[in-house]
Structures are given as structure tokens and as C-alpha cells.
Design an enzyme around this catalytic site. Structure first.
Site, PDB file in Angstrom:
ATOM      1  N   TYR A  54      56.036 -92.328 106.708  1.00  0.00           N
ATOM      2  CA  TYR A  54      55.941 -92.741 108.124  1.00  0.00           C
ATOM      3  C   TYR A  54      54.570 -92.434 108.721  1.00  0.00           C
ATOM      4  O   TYR A  54      54.372 -92.552 109.927  1.00  0.00           O
ATOM      5  CB  TYR A  54      57.014 -92.078 109.001  1.00  0.00           C
ATOM      6  CG  TYR A  54      58.382 -92.051 108.368  1.00  0.00           C
ATOM      7  CD1 TYR A  54      59.094 -93.227 108.177  1.00  0.00           C
ATOM      8  CD2 TYR A  54      58.946 -90.851 107.950  1.00  0.00           C
ATOM      9  CE1 TYR A  54      60.344 -93.208 107.572  1.00  0.00           C
ATOM     10  CE2 TYR A  54      60.198 -90.824 107.341  1.00  0.00           C
ATOM     11  CZ  TYR A  54      60.882 -92.008 107.153  1.00  0.00           C
ATOM     12  OH  TYR A  54      62.110 -91.983 106.556  1.00  0.00           O
ATOM     13  N   HIS A 112      53.944 -89.490  97.456  1.00  0.00           N
ATOM     14  CA  HIS A 112      54.537 -89.960  98.722  1.00  0.00           C
ATOM     15  C   HIS A 112      55.783 -89.130  99.055  1.00  0.00           C
ATOM     16  O   HIS A 112      56.690 -89.624  99.719  1.00  0.00           O
ATOM     17  CB  HIS A 112      54.868 -91.454  98.587  1.00  0.00           C
ATOM     18  CG  HIS A 112      55.131 -92.156  99.887  1.00  0.00           C
ATOM     19  ND1 HIS A 112      54.382 -91.961 101.025  1.00  0.00           N
ATOM     20  CD2 HIS A 112      56.073 -93.093 100.234  1.00  0.00           C
ATOM     21  CE1 HIS A 112      54.851 -92.728 102.001  1.00  0.00           C
ATOM     22  NE2 HIS A 112      55.873 -93.403 101.551  1.00  0.00           N
ATOM     23  N   HIS A 131      54.533-102.348 100.367  1.00  0.00           N
ATOM     24  CA  HIS A 131      55.626-101.649  99.683  1.00  0.00           C
ATOM     25  C   HIS A 131      56.100-102.495  98.507  1.00  0.00           C
ATOM     26  O   HIS A 131      56.516-103.651  98.723  1.00  0.00           O
ATOM     27  CB  HIS A 131      56.790-101.407 100.652  1.00  0.00           C
ATOM     28  CG  HIS A 131      56.421-100.559 101.827  1.00  0.00           C
ATOM     29  ND1 HIS A 131      55.782-101.074 102.941  1.00  0.00           N
ATOM     30  CD2 HIS A 131      56.549 -99.225 102.047  1.00  0.00           C
ATOM     31  CE1 HIS A 131      55.563-100.091 103.792  1.00  0.00           C
ATOM     32  NE2 HIS A 131      56.008 -98.950 103.286  1.00  0.00           N
ATOM     33  N   HIS A 178      61.020 -89.213 100.564  1.00  0.00           N
ATOM     34  CA  HIS A 178      60.625 -89.884 101.806  1.00  0.00           C
ATOM     35  C   HIS A 178      61.019 -89.085 103.038  1.00  0.00           C
ATOM     36  O   HIS A 178      61.332 -89.645 104.096  1.00  0.00           O
ATOM     37  CB  HIS A 178      61.190 -91.314 101.878  1.00  0.00           C
ATOM     38  CG  HIS A 178      60.237 -92.273 102.533  1.00  0.00           C
ATOM     39  ND1 HIS A 178      60.233 -92.499 103.891  1.00  0.00           N
ATOM     40  CD2 HIS A 178      59.243 -93.030 102.029  1.00  0.00           C
ATOM     41  CE1 HIS A 178      59.287 -93.380 104.181  1.00  0.00           C
ATOM     42  NE2 HIS A 178      58.656 -93.716 103.063  1.00  0.00           N
ATOM     43  N   ASP A 223      53.684 -98.491  98.502  1.00  0.00           N
ATOM     44  CA  ASP A 223      54.454 -97.263  98.710  1.00  0.00           C
ATOM     45  C   ASP A 223      55.913 -97.410  98.278  1.00  0.00           C
ATOM     46  O   ASP A 223      56.452 -98.510  98.219  1.00  0.00           O
ATOM     47  CB  ASP A 223      54.473 -96.901 100.201  1.00  0.00           C
ATOM     48  CG  ASP A 223      53.135 -96.409 100.705  1.00  0.00           C
ATOM     49  OD1 ASP A 223      52.137 -96.522  99.978  1.00  0.00           O
ATOM     50  OD2 ASP A 223      53.099 -95.934 101.853  1.00  0.00           O
ATOM     51  N   ASP A 224      56.531 -96.276  98.067  1.00  0.00           N
ATOM     52  CA  ASP A 224      57.991 -96.096  97.967  1.00  0.00           C
ATOM     53  C   ASP A 224      58.588 -96.403  96.591  1.00  0.00           C
ATOM     54  O   ASP A 224      59.787 -96.263  96.399  1.00  0.00           O
ATOM     55  CB  ASP A 224      58.770 -96.894  99.028  1.00  0.00           C
ATOM     56  CG  ASP A 224      58.445 -96.452 100.447  1.00  0.00           C
ATOM     57  OD1 ASP A 224      57.679 -95.489 100.616  1.00  0.00           O
ATOM     58  OD2 ASP A 224      58.954 -97.079 101.398  1.00  0.00           O
TER      59      ASP A 224
HETATM   60 NI    NI Z   1      57.044 -94.865 102.579  1.00  0.00          NI
END
Ligand code: NI
Length: 274
Positions: free
Chosen positions: A179, A138, A231, A142, A87-88
């Protein structure tokens, strides 16, 4: 979602900003034997991609890019499947992650933040698609989607859908709420956008424990059919990858994308494992 989790998750964003400001030399793993020194990651032919995108903006078709491989048919009833997810990103370590996955013939799923797709990172996004990985939404920045109005929520999703489609032509079918924060509004809007909600079965907590050994141990504890959360913005997660891939290889796992694991998914519905 518990308040504590939200607060801890907010630390993640702080961590994200910190990591991006670390000088490049410090991000390299040390000389310890189990941590290979990562060289310069292989980049997709960035010039070719830049040329094609520039041509597309002018309405002129650019050179053909390599075809995106379709999802494989993997029978996860007879194979020990695991879906690694990152992720991210896309971010500065994403190329290393792609190199390590390629070395293990592993496909994974990347849940991208739209705002992270820049001139610097977009060839990693293309590499993800061209190397058979799955790309998921995603959100743009965020945001905790469960706290947004339906319009704002839709904007977060649509902007990221557009950013990924512009680079790869891919229409994403999966999303992961930042989250893990979801509610009825998120259910409704993801359903309308055609996105299934992908949560996880194994949380490596790699943003909290910046220790490659711990991250590798947690990932390697995956059971067949699990979705594993990591991540690719943390150098320690990249350092954990060789070991966790070796351990999962040893256990006989097949690395699949989330869609290869789950098969057809229903927009709006939540999934944590097979
Ligand atoms: Ni995230």
C-alpha cells in the site's frame, strides 16, 4: 497514507483472492487482434530446480544452475530508462509476464510476497533471477507494515528474505511497502535489514481498472527515469503488456531494473524515480 487509499488497497487483496480462483480457461485473453493468445508459459527447468533444492536440504550440492546475470551498467542520462515493476506475485500469470518481457529484451523488477513462493511458483522466481530481473521484498503476506510493531515488521521482511534466498541465493536489497504505507518504524527496520524502500512515479491502478487498454496507456505515459507500478496477479495486466511494451519501444525506452535505474541505494531511504 489516506484512509481512502487504504480502503481501496484492501480491495486489492480481495481482488487477488478472486483472481486466483478464476478457472484457467477464463484467464486467457479473448481472440481480439491486439491480445495475443498466451500459450503455456515457458517454465524454468522445474525438475532441475526441484532436484537442486532437495539436494540442498540434505546438504548435498545439486546440479549447477545457470549463472545469474549481474546488473548491467546502463547510463540513464543518455538512455531513456524506465523501470517496470510488478507486485504481489509470484502467481499463475508470472510466467506469461516473463515470456513477454523476454520477447522485448526487457528487464523488470518483481516485488514478491513470501507466502506466494510455493512449489508451484518457485521456478518463476528462479527464472526472474536467471533472466536478469531484479527481485524485491514486498513483505510476507501484504501486511500494512506501518501498523506493525518493530518485531512483527522485521519478521515480515526476514521471512521473505529467507524464502527468496532459499530458491535463488539472492539477497534482496530493495523492498516495497504494501500500500506504499511507511513511517518512521518502517524506515528504521528497512534500514537495519539493508533494504531501500521503492515507491513509484506512475501508478497504473491496474488492480482497480481491469482494462488492458487503460493500463497500457497509463504505463506508456511514463517519463524517462520513472518507476511504474503494476501487478502480475491480474490477467488484464498481462494482456496490457504487449501493447505497452510496443508503445514504450516506439518511444525509445530502455527497460531497466530498479537498481540499474537508481544505482546504489541507501537502506531505509525512499525512492520514487531517478
Ligand atoms: Ni502489493
Amino acid at each position: 497514507m489516506r484512509i481512502g487509499s487504504v480502503l481501496l488497497s484492501l480491495l486489492l487483496l480481495g481482488g487477488c483472492a478472486q483472481v486466483r480462483s478464476v478457472p484457467a480457461g477464463e484467464n486467457r485473453p479473448g481472440p481480439a487482434a491486439q491480445h495475443p493468445r498466451f500459450g503455456t508459459p515457458r517454465r524454468f527447468d522445474a525438475d532441475l530446480l526441484r532436484w537442486r533444492l532437495a539436494g540442498a536440504q540434505r546438504g548435498v550440492p545439486g546440479p549447477r544452475l545457470p549463472a545469474i546475470p549481474p546488473p548491467r551498467r546502463v547510463d540513464c542520462r543518455t538512455h531513456k530508462c524506465v523501470a517496470l515493476t510488478f507486485d504481489d506475485g509470484p502467481a499463475e500469470y508470472t510466467g506469461h509476464v516473463l515470456d513477454l518481457l523476454a520477447a522485448h529484451h526487457a528487464r523488470a523488477t518483481f516485488f514478491l510476497l513470501g507466502q506466494m513462493i510455493t512449489n508451484e511458483t518457485r521456478d518463476f522466481v528462479w527464472r526472474m533471477a536467471a533472466e536478469g530481473h531484479e527481485i524485491g521484498n514486498h513483505s510476507w503476506d501484504h501486511a500494512s507494515l506501518a501498523g506493525l510493531s518493530p518485531d512483527a515488521l522485521r519478521h515480515e521482511l526476514d521471512r521473505t528474505q529467507d524464502a527468496v534466498r532459499k530458491v535463488t541465493g539472492v539477497r534482496m536489497r530493495l523492498m516495497r511497502p504494501p500500500y506504499g504505507a511507511t513511517n518512521q518504524t518502517v524506515d528504521n527496520e528497512t534500514k537495519q535489514t539493508g533494504l531501500a524502500q521503492i515507491l513509484w512515479a506512475v501508478d497504473t491502478l491496474d488492480w482497480l481498472n481491469r482494462n488492458p487498454t487503460v493500463i497500457a496507456q497509463r504505463s506508456a505515459a511514463a517519463k524517462p527515469g520513472d518507476i511504474v507500478l503494476m501487478h502480475d496477479i491480474h490477467p488484464t495486466t498481462v494482456q496490457a503488456l504487449p501493447r505497452l511494451l510496443d508503445e514504450l519501444d516506439h518511444k525509445g525506452f530502455t527497460y531497466v531494473t530498479v537498481s540499474e535505474l537508481l544505482g546504489d541505494t541507501a537502506p531505509g531511504k525512499k525512492y520514487t524515480n531517478k
